[in-house]
Motif scaffolding. Structure first.
Motif, short mmCIF file in Angstrom:
data_model
loop_
_atom_site.label_atom_id
_atom_site.label_comp_id
_atom_site.label_asym_id
_atom_site.label_seq_id
_atom_site.Cartn_x
_atom_site.Cartn_y
_atom_site.Cartn_z
N PHE A 37 0.98 -1.21 0.11
CA PHE A 37 -0.02 -0.15 0.06
C PHE A 37 0.90 1.14 -0.04
O PHE A 37 1.71 1.48 0.58
N PRO A 39 0.47 5.95 -0.75
CA PRO A 39 -0.44 6.99 -1.40
C PRO A 39 -0.39 7.02 -2.84
O PRO A 39 -1.38 7.52 -3.48
N LEU A 42 -3.24 5.10 -4.33
CA LEU A 42 -4.24 5.86 -4.35
C LEU A 42 -4.67 6.67 -5.29
O LEU A 42 -5.61 6.70 -5.85
N ALA A 45 -5.08 4.96 -8.65
CA ALA A 45 -6.43 4.15 -8.75
C ALA A 45 -7.53 5.32 -9.08
O ALA A 45 -8.62 4.72 -9.54
#
Length: 71
Positions: A37, A39, A42, A45
């Motif tokens: 994971f 940032p 994100l 995505a």
């Protein structure tokens, strides 16, 4: 007077395919390389999510055109 809705729908479909081809290719490359994971994932995505929205809008327009014909 002729309708331009078919041309506009074709442009929308082309843009949707183009957007999704680029967005999903880049997203898969990032997801494969990152592995955890981040940032950045994100942010990346967001683009496939927008592509999915474009796909839904395009499909709704196609179905609307098939149901009601040329406007």
């Amino acid at each position: 007077m002729r309708s331009k809705s078919g041309r506009e729908l074709g442009g929308l479909a082309f843009f949707t395919i183009f957007w999704n081809a680029i967005a999903w290719t880049i997203a898969f490359a990032f997801w494969k390389d990152m592995g955890h994971f981040s940032p950045v994932l994100l942010f990346v995505a967001i683009f496939p999510a927008v592509g999915a929205i474009f796909l839904v809008v395009t499909l709704r327009q196609v179905l609307r055109r098939r149901a009601f014909g040329v406007g």
